[in-house]
Enzyme design. Structure first.
Site, short mmCIF file in Angstrom:
data_model
loop_
_atom_site.label_atom_id
_atom_site.label_comp_id
_atom_site.label_asym_id
_atom_site.label_seq_id
_atom_site.Cartn_x
_atom_site.Cartn_y
_atom_site.Cartn_z
N LYS A 1 -7.55 49.50 -100.36
CA LYS A 1 -6.70 48.37 -100.83
C LYS A 1 -6.09 48.73 -102.18
O LYS A 1 -5.01 48.20 -102.55
CB LYS A 1 -7.69 47.07 -101.13
CG LYS A 1 -8.08 46.46 -99.89
CD LYS A 1 -8.48 44.97 -99.90
CE LYS A 1 -8.75 44.57 -98.71
NZ LYS A 1 -9.43 43.03 -98.96
N LYS A 33 -6.87 48.97 -84.57
CA LYS A 33 -7.39 47.82 -84.20
C LYS A 33 -6.14 46.61 -84.43
O LYS A 33 -5.34 46.94 -84.93
CB LYS A 33 -8.30 47.58 -85.56
CG LYS A 33 -9.20 46.65 -85.59
CD LYS A 33 -10.20 46.62 -86.58
CE LYS A 33 -10.43 45.13 -86.97
NZ LYS A 33 -11.30 45.18 -88.18
N LYS A 61 -3.78 41.15 -88.00
CA LYS A 61 -2.70 40.18 -88.04
C LYS A 61 -1.63 40.77 -89.06
O LYS A 61 -0.34 40.23 -88.94
CB LYS A 61 -3.38 39.09 -89.10
CG LYS A 61 -2.38 37.86 -89.03
CD LYS A 61 -3.30 36.69 -89.35
CE LYS A 61 -2.26 35.34 -89.49
NZ LYS A 61 -2.05 34.98 -90.67
#
Ligand code: TRP
Length: 332
Positions: free
Chosen positions: A114, A196, A199
């Site tokens: 991140k 994967k 969203k």
């Protein structure tokens, strides 16, 4: 609460979940309510470790709460609440942070990922994210924590923090165990089945949202990437078909052999349509229930207010003992 093991889990408020979140996580939360005492939480405080639009965050948090209810989390059986409503999480987080090493947090792979992705905002909250997650769990002394593989490292850290606290202050916290569900299949992107389903995927056709309508769902499955063969069977290298079979299996309950024989001699077109229809039919009652709950703001508010009260009552007992253990003066 009766003498059953305690489950705690949290989910980020993204507003609507993907089919991946649903099949991999949320769906399994419902049956757990029969066997365990369950506490489920919408983690809005974790969400602000990356920039959020305040209006959207509020809406997404409420939608996530309603969606969990629509997915079968029963507020009579379980405690369902919004993280920022329960102050003990932040309070315990501070104490646990003082029992966590800089080096441990630096090793977290999610932090590394991140901080690369949000290089212009590597804030302290992003760094201490796993401490707040440990506080979520330890504030209830949870036995089991259903998490995906991507969160196992954080759970491992929560155990280490609990252990260190116990060594310093005397045995107190239970060491929470990961709960890996047998049926929690991993759902891949419909456009790149080696990735994967996420969203944040730029291609909307890659992702099924559980609030998508039937036509949208069928259209996305029709466009799903498969392979150049024409055989519905589960085999290495057939990532696209394997993914569709996994999805079909998890919404119909059919096993792979049954699916293979159902579609033997048929083309991928038929198979994709069947998967799309099965998924849409499976999600239909959730969409309906979500719409009903969303229209009843007063009821929703009653549920999350009561959820927060129960969560506070439960966690306050534990956090007060922690305050005493570390040497804070009793307020009363
Ligand atoms: N970090 C988790 C995720 O992103 C969400 C979460 C926050 C959580 N607190 C938790 C999960 C406590 C389990 C237990 O998926």
């Amino acid at each position: 609460m009766e003498d059953k093991k305690l489950i705690f889990s949290g989910i980020q408020p993204t507003g609507t979940f993907t089919l991946g979140n649903y099949i991999g996580a949320v769906r399994n939360w419902k049956p757990l309510q029969e066997e365990y005492n369950c506490i489920y939480c919408v983690v809005d405080m974790h969400a602000i470790t990356v920039r959020q639009d305040p209006v959207k965050l509020r809406q997404n948090t409420l939608n996530s709460y309603a969606l969990l209810m629509a997915c079968g989390i029963d507020v009579e059986k379980s405690i369902l609440f919004i993280q920022s409503h329960v102050k003990t999480h932040a309070e315990l987080s501070w104490i646990l942070g003082c029992n966590t090493q800089f080096g441990e947090l630096s090793r977290m792979t999610q932090f590394k990922d991140k901080s690369q992705k949000h290089a212009d905002d590597v804030n302290a909250g992003l760094f201490t994210y796993p401490v707040l997650m440990a506080a979520d769990i330890l504030a209830y002394n949870a036995d089991l924590v259903p998490v995906g593989v991507d969160q196992k490292q954080h759970l491992e850290l929560a155990r280490n923090i609990a252990q260190r606290f116990n060594q310093r202050y005397g045995d107190f916290f239970k060491l929470p165990e990961p709960y890996i569900s047998e049926i929690g299949a991993k759902v891949m992107s419909l456009q790149d089945p080696t990735k994967k389903m996420s969203k944040s995927d730029e291609n909307p056709n890659a992702v099924i949202l559980i609030l998508d309508d039937k036509d949208t769902i069928i259209r996305k499955f029709k466009r799903a990437v498969t392979d150049s063969e024409a055989e519905v069977c589960y085999r290495d290298g057939k990532d696209g078909i394997n993914n569709l079979m996994t999805i079909y299996s998890s919404v119909t309950g059919k096993n792979f052999a049954e699916i293979e024989s159902e579609f033997s001699g048929k083309g991928y077109g038929d198979f994709k349509l069947a998967v799309g229809e099965a998924v849409a039919d499976h999600l239909e009652p959730i969409r309906t229930e979500f719409a009903r709950l969303s229209a009843d703001k007063a009821y929703l508010k009653k549920c999350y207010t009561e959820g927060a009260e129960k969560a506070l009552r439960y966690s306050q007992r534990i956090v007060s003992k922690v305050y005493r253990k570390v040497g804070f003066v009793d307020r009363t």
